[in-house]
Write a protein that holds these residues in place. Sequence first.
Motif, PDB file in Angstrom:
ATOM      1  N   PRO A  22       0.813  -1.226   0.000  1.00 44.48           N
ATOM      2  CA  PRO A  22       0.000   0.000   0.000  1.00 44.48           C
ATOM      3  C   PRO A  22       0.844   1.273   0.000  1.00 44.48           C
ATOM      4  CG  PRO A  22      -0.898  -1.575   1.567  1.00 44.48           C
ATOM      5  CD  PRO A  22       0.414  -2.127   1.098  1.00 44.48           C
ATOM      6  N   THR A  23       1.927   1.289   0.787  1.00 43.98           N
ATOM      7  CA  THR A  23       2.801   2.464   0.812  1.00 43.98           C
ATOM      8  C   THR A  23       3.401   2.719  -0.563  1.00 43.98           C
ATOM      9  OG1 THR A  23       3.332   2.038   3.122  1.00 43.98           O
ATOM     10  CG2 THR A  23       4.830   3.476   1.920  1.00 43.98           C
ATOM     11  N   PHE A  24       3.858   1.660  -1.204  1.00 44.35           N
ATOM     12  CA  PHE A  24       4.448   1.768  -2.537  1.00 44.35           C
ATOM     13  C   PHE A  24       3.442   2.334  -3.537  1.00 44.35           C
ATOM     14  CE2 PHE A  24       4.891  -0.238  -6.729  1.00 44.35           C
ATOM     15  CZ  PHE A  24       6.110   0.284  -7.120  1.00 44.35           C
ATOM     16  N   TRP A  25       2.239   1.769  -3.557  1.00 45.89           N
ATOM     17  CA  TRP A  25       1.265   2.194  -4.549  1.00 45.89           C
ATOM     18  C   TRP A  25       0.702   3.571  -4.255  1.00 45.89           C
ATOM     19  CZ3 TRP A  25       1.699   0.394  -9.031  1.00 45.89           C
ATOM     20  CH2 TRP A  25       2.108  -0.921  -9.242  1.00 45.89           C
ATOM     21  N   TRP A  26       0.571   3.964  -2.994  1.00 51.36           N
ATOM     22  CA  TRP A  26       0.155   5.336  -2.683  1.00 51.36           C
ATOM     23  C   TRP A  26       1.212   6.323  -3.162  1.00 51.36           C
ATOM     24  CZ3 TRP A  26      -4.504   6.725  -2.194  1.00 51.36           C
ATOM     25  CH2 TRP A  26      -5.449   5.953  -1.515  1.00 51.36           C
ATOM     26  N   TRP A  27       2.493   5.960  -2.988  1.00 49.97           N
ATOM     27  CA  TRP A  27       3.577   6.823  -3.455  1.00 49.97           C
ATOM     28  C   TRP A  27       3.546   6.948  -4.972  1.00 49.97           C
ATOM     29  CZ3 TRP A  27       6.659  10.536  -2.154  1.00 49.97           C
ATOM     30  CH2 TRP A  27       7.754  10.851  -2.943  1.00 49.97           C
ATOM     31  N   VAL A  28       3.361   5.844  -5.701  1.00 48.34           N
ATOM     32  CA  VAL A  28       3.288   5.871  -7.163  1.00 48.34           C
ATOM     33  C   VAL A  28       2.114   6.742  -7.611  1.00 48.34           C
ATOM     34  CG1 VAL A  28       2.845   4.459  -9.211  1.00 48.34           C
ATOM     35  CG2 VAL A  28       4.466   3.669  -7.503  1.00 48.34           C
ATOM     36  N   LEU A  29       0.960   6.589  -6.963  1.00 50.08           N
ATOM     37  CA  LEU A  29      -0.200   7.418  -7.298  1.00 50.08           C
ATOM     38  C   LEU A  29       0.101   8.902  -7.088  1.00 50.08           C
ATOM     39  CD1 LEU A  29      -3.174   7.706  -8.113  1.00 50.08           C
ATOM     40  CD2 LEU A  29      -3.748   7.447  -5.682  1.00 50.08           C
ATOM     41  N   PHE A  30       0.759   9.232  -5.984  1.00 55.05           N
ATOM     42  CA  PHE A  30       1.114  10.621  -5.696  1.00 55.05           C
ATOM     43  C   PHE A  30       2.018  11.190  -6.791  1.00 55.05           C
ATOM     44  CE2 PHE A  30       4.432  13.392  -3.865  1.00 55.05           C
ATOM     45  CZ  PHE A  30       3.654  14.506  -3.593  1.00 55.05           C
ATOM     46  N   VAL A  31       3.030  10.451  -7.177  1.00 56.39           N
ATOM     47  CA  VAL A  31       3.979  10.926  -8.195  1.00 56.39           C
ATOM     48  C   VAL A  31       3.276  11.091  -9.541  1.00 56.39           C
ATOM     49  CG1 VAL A  31       6.095  10.346  -9.443  1.00 56.39           C
ATOM     50  CG2 VAL A  31       5.978   9.987  -6.993  1.00 56.39           C
ATOM     51  N   ILE A  32       2.400  10.169  -9.889  1.00 57.92           N
ATOM     52  CA  ILE A  32       1.657  10.276 -11.147  1.00 57.92           C
ATOM     53  C   ILE A  32       0.758  11.511 -11.137  1.00 57.92           C
ATOM     54  CG2 ILE A  32      -0.194   9.210 -12.508  1.00 57.92           C
ATOM     55  CD1 ILE A  32       1.071   6.491 -11.800  1.00 57.92           C
ATOM     56  N   VAL A  34       1.084  14.281  -9.371  1.00 62.86           N
ATOM     57  CA  VAL A  34       1.905  15.496  -9.415  1.00 62.86           C
ATOM     58  C   VAL A  34       2.413  15.741 -10.838  1.00 62.86           C
ATOM     59  CG1 VAL A  34       4.090  16.509  -8.659  1.00 62.86           C
ATOM     60  CG2 VAL A  34       2.538  15.507  -6.984  1.00 62.86           C
ATOM     61  N   SER A  35       2.893  14.711 -11.503  1.00 61.76           N
ATOM     62  CA  SER A  35       3.389  14.866 -12.878  1.00 61.76           C
ATOM     63  C   SER A  35       2.266  15.276 -13.821  1.00 61.76           C
ATOM     64  CB  SER A  35       4.017  13.567 -13.369  1.00 61.76           C
ATOM     65  OG  SER A  35       5.133  13.266 -12.603  1.00 61.76           O
ATOM     66  N   PHE A  36       1.094  14.661 -13.662  1.00 60.28           N
ATOM     67  CA  PHE A  36      -0.046  15.025 -14.499  1.00 60.28           C
ATOM     68  C   PHE A  36      -0.431  16.478 -14.256  1.00 60.28           C
ATOM     69  CE2 PHE A  36      -4.654  15.376 -15.146  1.00 60.28           C
ATOM     70  CZ  PHE A  36      -4.721  15.022 -16.487  1.00 60.28           C
ATOM     71  N   GLY A  37      -0.431  16.896 -13.010  1.00 62.75           N
ATOM     72  CA  GLY A  37      -0.768  18.280 -12.688  1.00 62.75           C
ATOM     73  C   GLY A  37       0.215  19.268 -13.293  1.00 62.75           C
TER      74      GLY A  37
END
Length: 110
Positions: A22-32, A34-37
Amino acid sequence: MGDAIKHGFANLLNIQGKDDRPTFWWWVLFVILVSFGISTFASFGFVASSVGDAMTLASNGVDESQVEIAMMQSMADGLNTQTWISTGVSFVGLGYLVVIVGGLLPSKTG
């Protein structure tokens, strides 16, 4: 998600550590997100500039073909910056792929 983001920044350069999924995938979601934004915000800036120039010319009574030429010129002027932003976003996407594939590969324990 907030704890995963804090943990991700705290361990950004730690390549030896292991995290739970869960920590890994929450981090990946956050980075995606931010990049999309960032890429969306940058795109709006270029579009707003071109449309603003076109509206100004049109309101001054300039011919439609001249407005189109001005918009194309504005787009060409911003091409270098757009290229660098697109390249940066592509490298971030490549980084996501490496992280995701690396996260899916079996790890050696022991």
